[in-house]
Design a protein around this motif. Structure first.
Motif, short mmCIF file in Angstrom:
data_model
loop_
_atom_site.label_atom_id
_atom_site.label_comp_id
_atom_site.label_asym_id
_atom_site.label_seq_id
_atom_site.Cartn_x
_atom_site.Cartn_y
_atom_site.Cartn_z
N GLY A 60 0.80 -1.22 0.00
CA GLY A 60 0.00 0.00 0.00
C GLY A 60 0.84 1.27 0.00
O GLY A 60 0.42 2.30 -0.56
N GLY A 61 2.01 1.23 0.61
CA GLY A 61 2.88 2.40 0.60
C GLY A 61 3.39 2.71 -0.79
O GLY A 61 3.55 3.88 -1.17
N ILE A 62 3.64 1.68 -1.58
CA ILE A 62 4.08 1.89 -2.97
C ILE A 62 2.91 2.40 -3.80
O ILE A 62 3.08 3.30 -4.64
N VAL A 63 1.72 1.88 -3.59
CA VAL A 63 0.53 2.37 -4.29
C VAL A 63 0.35 3.86 -4.00
O VAL A 63 0.13 4.67 -4.91
N SER A 64 0.48 4.23 -2.72
CA SER A 64 0.35 5.64 -2.33
C SER A 64 1.44 6.49 -2.98
O SER A 64 1.18 7.61 -3.43
N THR A 65 2.66 5.96 -3.04
CA THR A 65 3.77 6.68 -3.66
C THR A 65 3.50 6.91 -5.14
O THR A 65 3.75 8.00 -5.67
N LEU A 66 3.00 5.90 -5.84
CA LEU A 66 2.69 6.05 -7.26
C LEU A 66 1.68 7.19 -7.49
O LEU A 66 1.87 8.03 -8.37
N LEU A 67 0.64 7.22 -6.67
CA LEU A 67 -0.37 8.27 -6.81
C LEU A 67 0.21 9.65 -6.47
O LEU A 67 -0.02 10.62 -7.18
N ASP A 68 0.97 9.73 -5.40
CA ASP A 68 1.60 10.99 -5.00
C ASP A 68 2.52 11.52 -6.10
O ASP A 68 2.50 12.70 -6.44
N GLU A 69 3.31 10.63 -6.67
CA GLU A 69 4.27 11.02 -7.72
C GLU A 69 3.57 11.54 -8.97
O GLU A 69 3.99 12.55 -9.53
N VAL A 70 2.54 10.86 -9.42
CA VAL A 70 1.88 11.30 -10.66
C VAL A 70 1.20 12.65 -10.45
O VAL A 70 1.24 13.52 -11.33
N MET A 71 0.62 12.87 -9.28
CA MET A 71 -0.06 14.13 -9.02
C MET A 71 0.94 15.28 -8.87
O MET A 71 0.73 16.37 -9.43
N ALA A 72 2.03 15.06 -8.14
CA ALA A 72 3.04 16.11 -7.96
C ALA A 72 3.75 16.43 -9.28
O ALA A 72 3.95 17.60 -9.62
N ASN A 73 4.12 15.41 -10.02
CA ASN A 73 4.83 15.63 -11.28
C ASN A 73 3.95 16.27 -12.35
O ASN A 73 4.44 16.93 -13.24
N HIS A 74 2.65 16.06 -12.23
CA HIS A 74 1.71 16.73 -13.14
C HIS A 74 1.90 18.24 -13.02
O HIS A 74 2.00 18.95 -14.03
N LEU A 75 1.97 18.73 -11.80
CA LEU A 75 2.15 20.17 -11.58
C LEU A 75 3.57 20.61 -11.92
O LEU A 75 3.78 21.71 -12.45
#
Length: 133
Positions: free
Chosen positions: A50-65
């Motif tokens: 779950g920590g990796i799943v959360s990291t994937l979502l965090d990364e895509v949202m931050a890198n979008h900006l």
């Protein structure tokens, strides 16, 4: 248009020997990465931690900006785990901007399997701390 991280970032850094090395693509309002999680990122047999799943979502949202020239930090992150995310299967990790106001952007992200089924969803508030030069 493709976006790549650099340095030692665990999610997008090209130089991090144990990182995810995510590469991103912008397509209209959506921003995404295709990623196949390795077995070393599992919790239960065959299921991504779950920590990796959360990291994937965090990364895509931050890198979008970041792709829009904004330097951001995650102010708040919420993840809803819908179905087990399998290891050794190509995933599509997607984000979109819901709203930007002042120094905050409201983001939405999700992880799809190869058939387009959503396995996890995330929302985040990203605080703008600077602009790329």
């Amino acid at each position: 248009m493709e976006f790549r991280g650099n340095g030692m970032c665990f999610g997008c850094g090209e130089s991090n020997p144990i990182g995810l090395k995510l590469r991103f693509v912008s397509e209209g309002d959506l921003f995404y990465s295709k990623y196949t999680p390795k077995p070393e990122f599992q919790s239960y047999a065959g299921v991504v931690h779950g920590g990796i799943v959360s990291t994937l979502l965090d990364e895509v949202m931050a890198n979008h900006l970041l792709s829009r020239g904004l330097i951001v930090v995650t102010a708040e992150l919420s993840v809803r785990f819908i179905k087990p995310v399998p290891v050794n299967a190509e995933l599509k990790v997607v984000s979109k901007v819901k709203e930007s106001k002042g120094r905050l952007s409201q983001m939405e992200g999700w992880i799809e399997d190869g058939s387009g089924q959503v396995l996890a969803r995330g929302t985040a508030k990203m605080m703008h701390v600077g602009r790329q030069q």
